[in-house]
Design a protein around this motif. Structure first.
Motif, mmCIF file in Angstrom:
data_model
loop_
_atom_site.group_PDB
_atom_site.id
_atom_site.type_symbol
_atom_site.label_atom_id
_atom_site.label_comp_id
_atom_site.label_asym_id
_atom_site.label_seq_id
_atom_site.Cartn_x
_atom_site.Cartn_y
_atom_site.Cartn_z
ATOM 1 N N LEU A 45 0.823 -1.209 0.000
ATOM 2 C CA LEU A 45 0.000 0.000 0.000
ATOM 3 C C LEU A 45 0.860 1.264 0.000
ATOM 4 C CD1 LEU A 45 -2.807 -1.000 2.523
ATOM 5 C CD2 LEU A 45 -3.146 -0.373 0.123
ATOM 6 N N LYS A 49 0.265 4.804 -2.186
ATOM 7 C CA LYS A 49 -0.411 5.892 -1.477
ATOM 8 C C LYS A 49 -0.017 7.262 -2.024
ATOM 9 C CE LYS A 49 2.686 6.510 2.538
ATOM 10 N NZ LYS A 49 2.771 6.406 4.008
ATOM 11 N N ASP A 63 -3.123 5.552 4.324
ATOM 12 C CA ASP A 63 -3.518 4.256 3.764
ATOM 13 C C ASP A 63 -3.172 3.122 4.737
ATOM 14 O OD1 ASP A 63 -4.631 5.355 1.566
ATOM 15 O OD2 ASP A 63 -3.156 4.640 0.125
ATOM 16 N N ALA A 132 -6.747 1.274 -3.857
ATOM 17 C CA ALA A 132 -5.994 0.904 -2.654
ATOM 18 C C ALA A 132 -6.482 -0.446 -2.132
ATOM 19 C CB ALA A 132 -6.148 1.978 -1.574
#
Length: 361
Positions: A45, A49, A63, A132
């Motif tokens: 992630l 981000k 995130d 995401a």
């Protein structure tokens, strides 16, 4: 709204909106007893981000993922894995002045015509913020495949073209990709790309990109020859990513310019293993993996949210103009790299599980 689930045996369902309280996903079909920690997902992630450099949107989101179910004592249980990511840096006021206008290049018009309602705050469900959740699902698929296939398995993506400027993929360096803000594999083009994209951003415009994803250590035999071709599902996965307008497998569209002799990937036997002299097929023959490196590339259009004034209409059918202010990527393709990697992991795991079920190997 239907069709929020991707995959056959390994499936994930995403939920949430760009400016809602949170986004997340539920992963189903994950095998049990796979070591997974939140930090494994967070690592992936962090690559996607926002707000990490001057070349991407300045929206600041941690995130930070929270696993709600499906993991016990650091291992998957075989039950659905639910994950949530809270939205924090929300500025819905940026969209107040354009809430009744359709942004050219965005899905505003078609979304409103289909559903009769739309969340204008950052695009709502149609926003790339949703990706995401995919990256979180892809992180799980990656851990499973590393467990099943070993260290030889690796997926890595890179930006190979930024607007009008391409790089030389013969200079591809895995180590360089995650050490620069462009996910660029070619050191010789970095300074030129930086100058170019800063100029694009300063002018209030945007540019597109081409991303190439390479998967290594994929065994022979994944995929089916007709309606579940491995390349078909990879192409579908990449086309599902926001702003993607085209996909190539191996030589892809360039295959049309080759002769039969140039395009054929000759095979020779070296010891116990066959060796291909080229890889125009991108590691997939007849919809089935050949054991070669799988190569997928996709084109991402320029970011539609730009400062330049453009003609449009509003939801009342009146002609107007629009200039989209706020925080937007001058090239949305840059942050598409970890998304492409994640979708590749998900497709390969799905086919790995299907192959195990049918062929028991």
């Amino acid at each position: 709204m239907s069709f929020n689930t991707f995959g056959k045996l390994f499936r994930f369902t995403t939920w949430g909106e760009s400016h809602g309280p949170a986004i997340g996903c539920v992963v189903d079909g994950c095998p049990p007893n796979i070591d997974i920690k939140e930090k494994d997902i967070q690592t992936e992630l962090n690559k996607r981000k926002p707000g990490q450099s001057k070349f991407t949107t300045q929206r600041k989101e941690d995130d930070r993922v929270n696993i709600l179910s499906g993991i016990f004592e650091g291992k998957t249980t075989g039950t659905p894995i639910s994950m949530i990511i809270y939205n924090k840096d929300i500025r819905s006021r940026d969209y107040e002045t354009i809430k009744n206008k359709f942004r050219p290049g965005h899905a505003d018009y078609t979304y409103f015509k289909k559903y009769g309602i739309r969340d204008y705050r950052g695009g709502g469900r149609q926003s790339a913020r949703e990706t995401a959740s995919r990256v979180a699902a892809g992180a799980i698929a990656k851990k499973v495949l590393e467990n099943k296939l070993g260290k030889k398995y690796k997926v890595i993506g890179a930006v190979t073209q930024l607007g009008i400027l391409g790089c030389d993929t013969k200079n591809w360096s895995d180590k360089l990709i995650n050490k620069n803000p462009f996910f660029c594999p070619d050191k010789s083009i970095l300074k030129l790309w930086e100058k170019y994209l800063l100029g694009v951003r300063k002018s209030g415009s945007s540019c597109g990109a081409i991303i190439e994803v390479r998967a290594r250590g994929v065994p022979v035999g994944l995929g089916a020859p007709i309606y579940s071709k491995l390349d078909m599902d990879l192409a579908s996965a990449m086309m599902s990513i926001n702003a993607v307008k085209g996909v190539n497998i191996g030589s892809g569209m360039n295959s049309a310019f080759l002769t039969g002799e140039e395009n054929s990937d000759e095979i020779i036997q070296k010891g116990k293993f066959p060796t291909f002299k080229s890889n125009n097929a991108g590691g997939i023959l007849g919809g089935i993996s050949s054991g070669q490196e799988i190569k997928v590339s996709f084109a991402v259009k320029p970011t539609s949210s730009i400062l330049s004034s453009r003609k449009t209409i509003d939801k009342f059918g009146k002609n107007t103009s629009i200039s989209v202010k706020g925080r937007h990527d001058p090239c949305v393709g840059i942050r598409a790299v970890p998304i492409g990697e994640a979708m590749t992991h998900c497709v390969i795991l799905d086919h790995y599980l299907m192959n195990k079920a049918q062929c028991e190997k």
